[in-house]
Write an enzyme that holds these catalytic residues in place. Structure first.
Site, mmCIF file in Angstrom:
data_model
loop_
_atom_site.group_PDB
_atom_site.id
_atom_site.type_symbol
_atom_site.label_atom_id
_atom_site.label_comp_id
_atom_site.label_asym_id
_atom_site.label_seq_id
_atom_site.Cartn_x
_atom_site.Cartn_y
_atom_site.Cartn_z
ATOM 1 N N SER A 143 0.859 -1.198 0.000
ATOM 2 C CA SER A 143 0.000 0.000 0.000
ATOM 3 C C SER A 143 0.886 1.236 0.000
ATOM 4 O O SER A 143 1.994 1.209 0.558
ATOM 5 C CB SER A 143 -0.884 0.021 1.250
ATOM 6 O OG SER A 143 -1.545 1.285 1.361
ATOM 7 N N TYR A 157 -1.387 -0.541 10.356
ATOM 8 C CA TYR A 157 -1.554 -1.052 8.985
ATOM 9 C C TYR A 157 -0.401 -0.580 8.093
ATOM 10 O O TYR A 157 0.197 -1.365 7.356
ATOM 11 C CB TYR A 157 -2.898 -0.568 8.443
ATOM 12 C CG TYR A 157 -3.132 -0.819 6.972
ATOM 13 C CD1 TYR A 157 -3.588 -2.044 6.514
ATOM 14 C CD2 TYR A 157 -2.904 0.193 6.035
ATOM 15 C CE1 TYR A 157 -3.811 -2.262 5.161
ATOM 16 C CE2 TYR A 157 -3.132 -0.008 4.680
ATOM 17 C CZ TYR A 157 -3.587 -1.233 4.249
ATOM 18 O OH TYR A 157 -3.801 -1.446 2.907
HETATM 19 P P1 NDP Z 1 -11.370 -6.279 0.970
HETATM 20 O O1 NDP Z 1 -11.633 -6.014 2.399
HETATM 21 O O2 NDP Z 1 -12.340 -5.822 -0.053
HETATM 22 O O3 NDP Z 1 -11.143 -7.850 0.754
HETATM 23 C C1 NDP Z 1 -10.287 -8.523 1.623
HETATM 24 C C2 NDP Z 1 -10.167 -9.959 1.193
HETATM 25 O O4 NDP Z 1 -9.208 -10.565 2.073
HETATM 26 C C3 NDP Z 1 -11.440 -10.747 1.326
HETATM 27 O O5 NDP Z 1 -11.477 -11.686 0.285
HETATM 28 C C4 NDP Z 1 -11.282 -11.439 2.669
HETATM 29 O O6 NDP Z 1 -11.915 -12.717 2.717
HETATM 30 C C5 NDP Z 1 -9.796 -11.673 2.714
HETATM 31 N N1 NDP Z 1 -9.263 -11.810 4.051
HETATM 32 C C6 NDP Z 1 -9.335 -10.949 5.096
HETATM 33 N N2 NDP Z 1 -8.689 -11.446 6.152
HETATM 34 C C7 NDP Z 1 -8.220 -12.658 5.769
HETATM 35 C C8 NDP Z 1 -7.487 -13.667 6.416
HETATM 36 N N3 NDP Z 1 -7.102 -13.553 7.706
HETATM 37 N N4 NDP Z 1 -7.190 -14.790 5.737
HETATM 38 C C9 NDP Z 1 -7.585 -14.925 4.447
HETATM 39 N N5 NDP Z 1 -8.265 -14.014 3.783
HETATM 40 C C10 NDP Z 1 -8.580 -12.890 4.435
HETATM 41 O O7 NDP Z 1 -9.907 -5.693 0.690
HETATM 42 P P2 NDP Z 1 -9.236 -5.019 -0.617
HETATM 43 O O8 NDP Z 1 -9.573 -5.758 -1.834
HETATM 44 O O9 NDP Z 1 -9.480 -3.566 -0.555
HETATM 45 O O10 NDP Z 1 -7.695 -5.206 -0.233
HETATM 46 C C11 NDP Z 1 -6.865 -6.215 -0.788
HETATM 47 C C12 NDP Z 1 -5.433 -5.859 -0.471
HETATM 48 O O11 NDP Z 1 -5.124 -4.582 -1.027
HETATM 49 C C13 NDP Z 1 -5.142 -5.762 1.016
HETATM 50 O O12 NDP Z 1 -3.868 -6.297 1.290
HETATM 51 C C14 NDP Z 1 -5.151 -4.261 1.269
HETATM 52 O O13 NDP Z 1 -4.360 -3.908 2.369
HETATM 53 C C15 NDP Z 1 -4.564 -3.767 -0.028
HETATM 54 N N6 NDP Z 1 -4.847 -2.361 -0.299
HETATM 55 C C16 NDP Z 1 -6.139 -1.921 -0.497
HETATM 56 C C17 NDP Z 1 -6.383 -0.586 -0.722
HETATM 57 C C18 NDP Z 1 -7.762 -0.043 -0.943
HETATM 58 O O14 NDP Z 1 -7.929 1.198 -0.969
HETATM 59 N N7 NDP Z 1 -8.781 -0.890 -1.112
HETATM 60 C C19 NDP Z 1 -5.287 0.395 -0.741
HETATM 61 C C20 NDP Z 1 -3.987 -0.164 -0.548
HETATM 62 C C21 NDP Z 1 -3.790 -1.493 -0.326
HETATM 63 P P3 NDP Z 1 -13.292 -12.980 3.525
HETATM 64 O O15 NDP Z 1 -14.271 -12.007 2.983
HETATM 65 O O16 NDP Z 1 -13.608 -14.387 3.245
HETATM 66 O O17 NDP Z 1 -12.975 -12.729 4.970
#
Ligand code: NDP
Length: 248
Positions: A143, A157
């Site tokens: 990020s 984070y």
């Molecule tokens: P979302 O919250 O939309 O999706 C998160 C996903 O991760 C879901 O599929 C969820 O699965 C899964 N997840 C959460 N915790 C766990 C865990 N302990 N084990 C396995 N799976 C897990 O997130 P984003 O798509 O926004 O983010 C994806 C990545 O991008 C992250 O690493 C985030 O930090 C990074 N990011 C996002 C930004 C943004 O603005 N959106 C900006 C910068 C970085 P389930 O629903 O089954 O729990």
């Protein structure tokens, strides 16, 4: 040749988009999720409807036994592993560091740092040409928070993502001569449900004026960068931290 990819946290958001685009590129896809089985199965069905191959695998990235089981499932059910995308990640409610509990920090770091490390370890064991593997690629979803620090929102984070950047750089050098490229994508603010978990569903609307392009990003814009880093077009790219953030 048949090959597979593991995308962690692929039930929605950025991970889902990466899973769909990876299938379009011909990968057999492990759609990992933590709790949303129905959404992960929907991603699998979408891939299968387009003629691809995918499986949904529940595994909590904060639990080593789950991660080992996920890799073993891929070993037995899909084509040989060629790529890993460490995408799963969490934020917590916005808070100053002074109010962060140990439980919060442990949950943050085990999910956002330890999990990706363990996944990278398992991937390297399978991909390394020194261990008889075919080589391959790892992309870590970091990020821009890693360099902005996220004061008063979630410094925990941001620190977890800075650790991911350091892992990307160090591991890339460790495995550069055994056929594995390791890179990171650093998204800016992207329209996903992650902001709701931080208690502010409309966060992108609030912060987009700070983005030089004056808009939030779409999940596909992150997925395209991740798939490019895994592709042959990026064959000389390793240890890169690729900001996909509208200039922020
Ligand atoms: P979302 O919250 O939309 O999706 C998160 C996903 O991760 C879901 O599929 C969820 O699965 C899964 N997840 C959460 N915790 C766990 C865990 N302990 N084990 C396995 N799976 C897990 O997130 P984003 O798509 O926004 O983010 C994806 C990545 O991008 C992250 O690493 C985030 O930090 C990074 N990011 C996002 C930004 C943004 O603005 N959106 C900006 C910068 C970085 P389930 O629903 O089954 O729990």
């Amino acid at each position: 040749m048949e090959r597979s990819i593991i995308v962690t946290g692929a039930s929605r958001g950025i991970g889902r988009s990466i899973a769909l685009k990876a299938a379009e590129k011909g990968y057999q896809v492990c759609v990992n999720y933590k709790g949303a089985a129905d959404k992960a199965e929907a991603v699998v069905r979408e891939i299968e409807a387009a003629g691809g191959t995918a499986i949904a695998v529940q595994a909590d990235m904060a639990i080593e036994a789950d991660i080992l089981r996920m890799f073993e499932t891929v070993d037995t059910k899909l084509a040989p592993l060629a790529a890993l995308v460490n995408n799963a990640g969490i934020v917590d409610k916005a808070a100053p560091v002074a109010d962060m509990s140990l439980a919060r920090l442990n949950r943050m770091f085990s999910t956002n740092i330890t999990g990706p490390f363990l996944c990278a370890r398992e991937a390297v064991k399978r991909l390394s040409t020194a261990r008889g593997g075919p080589g391959g690629g790892i992309v870590n979803i970091s990020s821009v928070a890693a360099r902005l620090g996220s004061p008063n929102e979630y410094v925990d984070y941001a620190a977890s993502k800075a650790a991911i950047d350091a892992m990307t750089i160090g591991l890339s050098k460790e495995v550069a001569n055994v056929g594995i490229r390791v890179n990171a994508v650093r998204p800016g603010v992207i329209y996903t449900e992650i902001h709701a978990s931080g208690g502010e569903p409309d966060r992108v609307e609030r912060v987009k004026s700070m983005v030089p392009m004056q808009r939030g990003g779409e999940v596909e814009e992150i997925a395209d960068a991740a798939l490019w880093l895994l592709s042959e077009e990026a064959s000389y790219v390793t240890g890169a931290l690729l900001d996909v953030s509208g200039g922020r």
